[in-house]
Scaffold this motif. Sequence first.
Motif, PDB file in Angstrom:
ATOM      1  N   HIS A 246      52.840  13.594 -22.702  1.00  0.00           N
ATOM      2  CA  HIS A 246      53.243  14.810 -23.409  1.00  0.00           C
ATOM      3  C   HIS A 246      52.524  14.838 -24.747  1.00  0.00           C
ATOM      4  N   THR A 247      51.684  15.843 -24.958  1.00  0.00           N
ATOM      5  CA  THR A 247      50.918  15.937 -26.201  1.00  0.00           C
ATOM      6  C   THR A 247      51.517  17.013 -27.106  1.00  0.00           C
TER       7      THR A 247
ATOM      8  N   LEU B  84      55.062   5.587 -28.189  1.00  0.00           N
ATOM      9  CA  LEU B  84      55.823   4.985 -27.099  1.00  0.00           C
ATOM     10  C   LEU B  84      57.318   5.088 -27.388  1.00  0.00           C
ATOM     11  N   HIS B  85      58.057   5.704 -26.467  1.00  0.00           N
ATOM     12  CA  HIS B  85      59.467   6.013 -26.669  1.00  0.00           C
ATOM     13  C   HIS B  85      60.360   4.768 -26.656  1.00  0.00           C
TER      14      HIS B  85
ATOM     15  N   ALA C  39      59.512  10.708 -23.088  1.00  0.00           N
ATOM     16  CA  ALA C  39      58.488  11.189 -24.010  1.00  0.00           C
ATOM     17  C   ALA C  39      58.916  12.436 -24.773  1.00  0.00           C
ATOM     18  N   LEU C  40      59.506  13.401 -24.077  1.00  0.00           N
ATOM     19  CA  LEU C  40      59.885  14.655 -24.729  1.00  0.00           C
ATOM     20  C   LEU C  40      60.977  14.439 -25.770  1.00  0.00           C
ATOM     21  N   ASP C  41      62.008  13.681 -25.404  1.00  0.00           N
ATOM     22  CA  ASP C  41      63.091  13.413 -26.353  1.00  0.00           C
ATOM     23  C   ASP C  41      62.561  12.710 -27.597  1.00  0.00           C
ATOM     24  N   PHE C  42      61.680  11.738 -27.404  1.00  0.00           N
ATOM     25  CA  PHE C  42      61.133  10.997 -28.542  1.00  0.00           C
ATOM     26  C   PHE C  42      60.293  11.910 -29.433  1.00  0.00           C
ATOM     27  N   SER C  43      59.535  12.804 -28.820  1.00  0.00           N
ATOM     28  CA  SER C  43      58.710  13.727 -29.614  1.00  0.00           C
ATOM     29  C   SER C  43      59.582  14.616 -30.493  1.00  0.00           C
TER      30      SER C  43
ATOM     31  N   GLN D 184      55.013   8.477 -21.452  1.00  0.00           N
ATOM     32  CA  GLN D 184      56.285   8.188 -20.788  1.00  0.00           C
ATOM     33  C   GLN D 184      56.065   7.107 -19.745  1.00  0.00           C
ATOM     34  N   SER D 185      56.822   6.045 -19.844  1.00  0.00           N
ATOM     35  CA  SER D 185      56.698   4.922 -18.926  1.00  0.00           C
ATOM     36  C   SER D 185      56.951   5.345 -17.486  1.00  0.00           C
ATOM     37  N   SER D 186      56.336   4.631 -16.562  1.00  0.00           N
ATOM     38  CA  SER D 186      56.584   4.872 -15.138  1.00  0.00           C
ATOM     39  C   SER D 186      57.782   4.068 -14.634  1.00  0.00           C
TER      40      SER D 186
END
Length: 307
Positions: free
Chosen positions: A119-120, A133-134, A140-144, A162-164
């Motif tokens: 997510h950029t 890194l979240h 990823a979105l929540d951390f952004s 976002q980790s797999s």
Amino acid sequence: MKKTYLDFLILQKTAIDLIKKEKYKEAITNLENAKSIFPNKIDRIGHWLSGIYCIQNNKESAITELKEVLNKGLYWNPSLLTNDTDLTLIQHTKEFAEIIQRSKELYILHKSNSSPLLHTSGNSQSETTITALHWKNSNALDFSEQIVTENLRDNYLFSFVQSSQLFSNGCYHWDDYDMAKNDVENSDITSKEKVESAIKNRIILGASQGADTAIQMYFEPISDYDTVIALVPTLSNLDTIEEKIKTHQKPKVKLVIITGDKDYFYNNVLEAMPIFKKYNIPCKLVIIEGMGHTIPDNFEELFEENI
């Protein structure tokens, strides 16, 4: 106006405060209203509501809340429910066993199909890029939404990896470092292809377990990050990190750790400082008085001071 993850954190804090004051009816009303506002967080909301009903000795409503989550296609890592002492009232019922079984099936299905995501956010022409890194059990979105302010978005390009490695519904972790390394490296390749200008400053940033992973990635022999910023790192894998920095080849290291003196892992950070010194790793340590395991209120200011 669209609600963000910051709004959800406020909801969570409000619910916790109301429960501590035994204002259960008000907490239930707030959480019920939140279901339509945060439809992608109904697994957490339903879990909290079930716990409140258990406190009130209301088995039927507690089980109904959990079933409602599953009926909407969401689920949990079963351990979240089986290890929650707030749900003791219903954990030995047949209905709870059925909920756990269905949740396990959905969890296994989604885990087997889990893949990394990028997510950029920000200015694609910026000369400074940040690989972010979240937290563990975040995304990823929540951390952004936790860290990117309007000013930071205008001036820098953030690539949130976002980790797999799936933990629960919409939540991921970095437990397997080899998998994490592969996710980050592949995401970096993808993000570099989107950049329109020559990059002069590459930063890797992480929070909590993501911060630990960022530090390890920074000391990888082939990494080209200029700076690593670790927000409230756990440093629970200090032996592994020491192995990484023993053979570091960076001619100029810039390591910044930002933590609070009320953080659960504060002592781990203090124990790490002599190790960084032992291997001549310059480390700027920023300690925020009274702060726990969270993002600093003045994150934007701290970020710009340390890049």
